[in-house]
Design a protein around this motif. Structure first.
Motif, PDB file in Angstrom:
ATOM      1  N   MET A 190       6.306 -13.944  -6.752  1.00 11.31           N
ATOM      2  CA  MET A 190       5.475 -15.141  -6.604  1.00 11.31           C
ATOM      3  C   MET A 190       4.614 -15.386  -7.833  1.00 11.31           C
ATOM      4  SD  MET A 190       3.937 -14.665  -2.755  1.00 11.31           S
ATOM      5  CE  MET A 190       4.950 -14.150  -1.371  1.00 11.31           C
ATOM      6  N   SER A 191       4.276 -16.658  -8.042  1.00  8.77           N
ATOM      7  CA  SER A 191       3.269 -16.989  -9.044  1.00  8.77           C
ATOM      8  C   SER A 191       1.907 -16.568  -8.516  1.00  8.77           C
ATOM      9  CB  SER A 191       3.273 -18.495  -9.320  1.00  8.77           C
ATOM     10  OG  SER A 191       2.857 -19.199  -8.152  1.00  8.77           O
ATOM     11  N   ILE A 192       0.911 -16.526  -9.390  1.00 10.64           N
ATOM     12  CA  ILE A 192      -0.430 -16.137  -8.938  1.00 10.64           C
ATOM     13  C   ILE A 192      -0.975 -17.104  -7.883  1.00 10.64           C
ATOM     14  CG2 ILE A 192      -2.834 -15.901  -9.687  1.00 10.64           C
ATOM     15  CD1 ILE A 192      -1.806 -14.540 -12.189  1.00 10.64           C
ATOM     16  N   PRO A 193      -0.849 -18.433  -8.041  1.00  9.01           N
ATOM     17  CA  PRO A 193      -1.313 -19.327  -6.967  1.00  9.01           C
ATOM     18  C   PRO A 193      -0.622 -19.064  -5.633  1.00  9.01           C
ATOM     19  CG  PRO A 193      -1.006 -20.565  -8.992  1.00  9.01           C
ATOM     20  CD  PRO A 193      -0.427 -19.194  -9.239  1.00  9.01           C
ATOM     21  N   ASP A 194       0.688 -18.778  -5.670  1.00  8.51           N
ATOM     22  CA  ASP A 194       1.413 -18.491  -4.427  1.00  8.51           C
ATOM     23  C   ASP A 194       0.931 -17.184  -3.796  1.00  8.51           C
ATOM     24  OD1 ASP A 194       2.906 -20.793  -4.551  1.00  8.51           O
ATOM     25  OD2 ASP A 194       4.633 -19.849  -5.529  1.00  8.51           O
ATOM     26  N   ARG A 195       0.641 -16.188  -4.631  1.00  2.83           N
ATOM     27  CA  ARG A 195       0.111 -14.922  -4.097  1.00  2.83           C
ATOM     28  C   ARG A 195      -1.222 -15.151  -3.394  1.00  2.83           C
ATOM     29  NH1 ARG A 195       1.052 -11.497  -9.644  1.00  2.83           N
ATOM     30  NH2 ARG A 195       3.330 -11.631  -9.653  1.00  2.83           N
ATOM     31  N   CYS A 196      -2.064 -15.947  -4.024  1.00  6.40           N
ATOM     32  CA  CYS A 196      -3.378 -16.215  -3.439  1.00  6.40           C
ATOM     33  C   CYS A 196      -3.246 -16.924  -2.092  1.00  6.40           C
ATOM     34  CB  CYS A 196      -4.231 -17.041  -4.405  1.00  6.40           C
ATOM     35  SG  CYS A 196      -4.811 -16.109  -5.845  1.00  6.40           S
ATOM     36  N   ARG A 197      -2.331 -17.893  -2.016  1.00  3.21           N
ATOM     37  CA  ARG A 197      -2.111 -18.585  -0.738  1.00  3.21           C
ATOM     38  C   ARG A 197      -1.588 -17.622   0.320  1.00  3.21           C
ATOM     39  NH1 ARG A 197      -0.958 -23.057  -4.203  1.00  3.21           N
ATOM     40  NH2 ARG A 197       1.175 -22.324  -4.588  1.00  3.21           N
ATOM     41  N   TYR A 198      -0.671 -16.756  -0.066  1.00  7.80           N
ATOM     42  CA  TYR A 198      -0.082 -15.787   0.861  1.00  7.80           C
ATOM     43  C   TYR A 198      -1.146 -14.848   1.433  1.00  7.80           C
ATOM     44  CZ  TYR A 198       2.913 -11.931   2.476  1.00  7.80           C
ATOM     45  OH  TYR A 198       3.528 -10.959   3.224  1.00  7.80           O
ATOM     46  N   LEU A 199      -2.108 -14.479   0.589  1.00 10.43           N
ATOM     47  CA  LEU A 199      -3.134 -13.515   0.995  1.00 10.43           C
ATOM     48  C   LEU A 199      -4.387 -14.186   1.562  1.00 10.43           C
ATOM     49  CD1 LEU A 199      -2.859 -11.132  -2.094  1.00 10.43           C
ATOM     50  CD2 LEU A 199      -2.015 -10.681   0.220  1.00 10.43           C
ATOM     51  N   PHE A 235      -6.479 -15.940  -0.146  1.00  8.32           N
ATOM     52  CA  PHE A 235      -7.483 -15.564  -1.136  1.00  8.32           C
ATOM     53  C   PHE A 235      -7.752 -16.746  -2.074  1.00  8.32           C
ATOM     54  CE2 PHE A 235      -8.470 -13.904  -5.349  1.00  8.32           C
ATOM     55  CZ  PHE A 235      -9.496 -13.008  -5.078  1.00  8.32           C
ATOM     56  N   PRO A 236      -8.941 -17.316  -2.065  1.00  7.93           N
ATOM     57  CA  PRO A 236      -9.220 -18.473  -2.933  1.00  7.93           C
ATOM     58  C   PRO A 236      -9.186 -18.089  -4.418  1.00  7.93           C
ATOM     59  CG  PRO A 236     -10.888 -18.224  -1.203  1.00  7.93           C
ATOM     60  CD  PRO A 236     -10.091 -16.959  -1.219  1.00  7.93           C
ATOM     61  N   MET A 237      -8.435 -18.824  -5.217  1.00  6.95           N
ATOM     62  CA  MET A 237      -8.328 -18.500  -6.639  1.00  6.95           C
ATOM     63  C   MET A 237      -9.676 -18.539  -7.346  1.00  6.95           C
ATOM     64  SD  MET A 237      -4.762 -20.182  -7.978  1.00  6.95           S
ATOM     65  CE  MET A 237      -5.141 -19.669  -9.653  1.00  6.95           C
ATOM     66  N   ARG A 238     -10.576 -19.397  -6.858  1.00 11.21           N
ATOM     67  CA  ARG A 238     -11.892 -19.500  -7.509  1.00 11.21           C
ATOM     68  C   ARG A 238     -12.682 -18.192  -7.409  1.00 11.21           C
ATOM     69  NH1 ARG A 238     -12.276 -22.246  -2.667  1.00 11.21           N
ATOM     70  NH2 ARG A 238     -13.833 -21.425  -1.181  1.00 11.21           N
ATOM     71  N   ASN A 239     -12.275 -17.309  -6.486  1.00  9.64           N
ATOM     72  CA  ASN A 239     -12.987 -16.040  -6.288  1.00  9.64           C
ATOM     73  C   ASN A 239     -12.480 -14.920  -7.193  1.00  9.64           C
ATOM     74  OD1 ASN A 239     -14.359 -17.356  -4.301  1.00  9.64           O
ATOM     75  ND2 ASN A 239     -13.565 -16.155  -2.586  1.00  9.64           N
ATOM     76  N   ILE A 240     -11.457 -15.204  -7.998  1.00  8.29           N
ATOM     77  CA  ILE A 240     -10.857 -14.144  -8.828  1.00  8.29           C
ATOM     78  C   ILE A 240     -11.882 -13.459  -9.745  1.00  8.29           C
ATOM     79  CG2 ILE A 240      -9.229 -13.678 -10.710  1.00  8.29           C
ATOM     80  CD1 ILE A 240      -7.264 -15.570  -9.341  1.00  8.29           C
ATOM     81  N   PRO A 241     -12.708 -14.193 -10.493  1.00  7.76           N
ATOM     82  CA  PRO A 241     -13.672 -13.497 -11.376  1.00  7.76           C
ATOM     83  C   PRO A 241     -14.641 -12.599 -10.613  1.00  7.76           C
ATOM     84  CG  PRO A 241     -13.447 -15.791 -12.034  1.00  7.76           C
ATOM     85  CD  PRO A 241     -12.744 -15.648 -10.714  1.00  7.76           C
ATOM     86  N   HIS A 275     -11.662 -13.711 -16.659  1.00  4.28           N
ATOM     87  CA  HIS A 275     -11.038 -15.006 -16.374  1.00  4.28           C
ATOM     88  C   HIS A 275      -9.565 -14.915 -16.777  1.00  4.28           C
ATOM     89  CE1 HIS A 275     -14.907 -16.832 -15.466  1.00  4.28           C
ATOM     90  NE2 HIS A 275     -15.386 -16.220 -16.526  1.00  4.28           N
ATOM     91  N   ILE A 276      -8.693 -14.799 -15.798  1.00  2.65           N
ATOM     92  CA  ILE A 276      -7.317 -14.387 -16.072  1.00  2.65           C
ATOM     93  C   ILE A 276      -6.455 -15.458 -16.730  1.00  2.65           C
ATOM     94  CG2 ILE A 276      -7.400 -12.738 -14.162  1.00  2.65           C
ATOM     95  CD1 ILE A 276      -5.590 -14.661 -12.587  1.00  2.65           C
ATOM     96  N   PHE A 277      -6.916 -16.708 -16.735  1.00  2.00           N
ATOM     97  CA  PHE A 277      -6.103 -17.763 -17.334  1.00  2.00           C
ATOM     98  C   PHE A 277      -6.635 -18.221 -18.695  1.00  2.00           C
ATOM     99  CE2 PHE A 277      -5.242 -18.312 -12.713  1.00  2.00           C
ATOM    100  CZ  PHE A 277      -3.888 -18.024 -12.753  1.00  2.00           C
ATOM    101  N   THR A 278      -7.357 -17.343 -19.396  1.00  2.00           N
ATOM    102  CA  THR A 278      -7.903 -17.713 -20.707  1.00  2.00           C
ATOM    103  C   THR A 278      -7.315 -16.873 -21.837  1.00  2.00           C
ATOM    104  OG1 THR A 278      -9.779 -16.187 -20.475  1.00  2.00           O
ATOM    105  CG2 THR A 278     -10.086 -18.447 -19.663  1.00  2.00           C
ATOM    106  N   LYS A 279      -6.181 -16.247 -21.589  1.00  2.00           N
ATOM    107  CA  LYS A 279      -5.629 -15.360 -22.613  1.00  2.00           C
ATOM    108  C   LYS A 279      -5.229 -16.099 -23.882  1.00  2.00           C
ATOM    109  CE  LYS A 279      -4.150 -11.145 -20.303  1.00  2.00           C
ATOM    110  NZ  LYS A 279      -3.049 -10.183 -20.106  1.00  2.00           N
ATOM    111  N   ASP A 280      -4.809 -17.350 -23.751  1.00  2.00           N
ATOM    112  CA  ASP A 280      -4.455 -18.107 -24.957  1.00  2.00           C
ATOM    113  C   ASP A 280      -5.665 -18.259 -25.878  1.00  2.00           C
ATOM    114  OD1 ASP A 280      -5.087 -21.461 -24.110  1.00  2.00           O
ATOM    115  OD2 ASP A 280      -5.269 -19.804 -22.688  1.00  2.00           O
ATOM    116  N   LYS A 281      -6.840 -18.488 -25.294  1.00  2.00           N
ATOM    117  CA  LYS A 281      -8.058 -18.609 -26.091  1.00  2.00           C
ATOM    118  C   LYS A 281      -8.429 -17.273 -26.721  1.00  2.00           C
ATOM    119  CE  LYS A 281      -9.822 -22.364 -23.193  1.00  2.00           C
ATOM    120  NZ  LYS A 281     -10.850 -22.776 -22.206  1.00  2.00           N
TER     121      LYS A 281
END
Length: 207
Positions: free
Chosen positions: A47-56, A58-64, A132-138
């Motif tokens: 699963m993608s990370i958004p799909d994992r969060c939905r499955y569990l 778990f709100p993505m905004r709570n990741i940090p 912040h897991i989606f900032t690796k490009d920066k």
């Protein structure tokens, strides 16, 4: 010519899945999220990370926030993070060839440094971390600027779809580490430049 090799940490260098799952399941009980059972792991890897969060649930905004609590669990548990077989030998060889080595991770700097120290793998010139897991490009761009490295002189090694996507955004080539967490069904859709089935495979790609 490649001069800088950037590594993801968890799932690429360190086999930290079990430690983090223990911590996550403790938090799941506390906050009412779905626990991750052994039978869930294979399905979640596809699963993608958004799909994992939905499955569990778990709100993505709570990741940090949860990441901070997970790191606290790792520190308090004092469990030593184990590295995948062949990692130390691969890093030793890369260092002997004169490459600059760096880590970009969503883990915590002190946890990474402690794991490297306890395994006598202090080979890294730079370690950059962000919860912040989606900032690796920066972070990749920040590292390249700091080290005065051109995008053509760097290559990233990571095990997740988000690593590959971040590298595409940053204009850096990426090697997908097949031994990590994301299933190939997920990772290959993001079109990594290279794949490696073992740490030795990284040496082959660079050759």
């Amino acid at each position: 010519m490649t001069k800088l090799i950037i590594f993801d940490f968890d799932g690429t260098l360190a086999n930290s899945l079990e430690v983090f799952l223990k911590g996550y399941n403790e938090l799941a009980l506390e906050h009412g999220y779905k626990k991750v059972e052994a039978c869930d792991i294979d399905a979640l890897s596809k699963m993608s990370i958004p799909d994992r969060c939905r499955y569990l649930g778990f709100p993505m905004r709570n990741i940090p926030l949860v990441a901070t609590k997970l790191y606290r669990h790792v520190r308090q548990s004092k469990e030593s993070l184990q590295f995948f077989p062949g990692i130390k030998e691969m890093l030793t060889e890369l260092k002997s060839r004169g490459y600059e080595l760096a880590i970009i991770s969503s883990n915590a700097t002190d946890i990474i440094e402690s794991a490297l120290e306890s395994n006598q793998m202090n080979y890294f010139d730079e370690i950059l971390c962000s919860k912040h897991i989606f900032t690796k490009d920066k972070m990749i761009k920040k590292l390249l600027k700091k080290t005065k490295t051109k995008t053509s002189e760097a290559i990233y090694v990571g095990d997740e779809e988000r690593d590959i996507i971040a590298c595409k955004k940053a204009g850096v080539r990426v090697i997908w580490a097949e031994w990590g967490y994301d299933d190939e069904e997920v990772a290959l859709k993001a079109l990594p430049d290279f794949t490696a089935s073992s740490p030795d495979g990284i040496l082959t790609v660079l050759a």
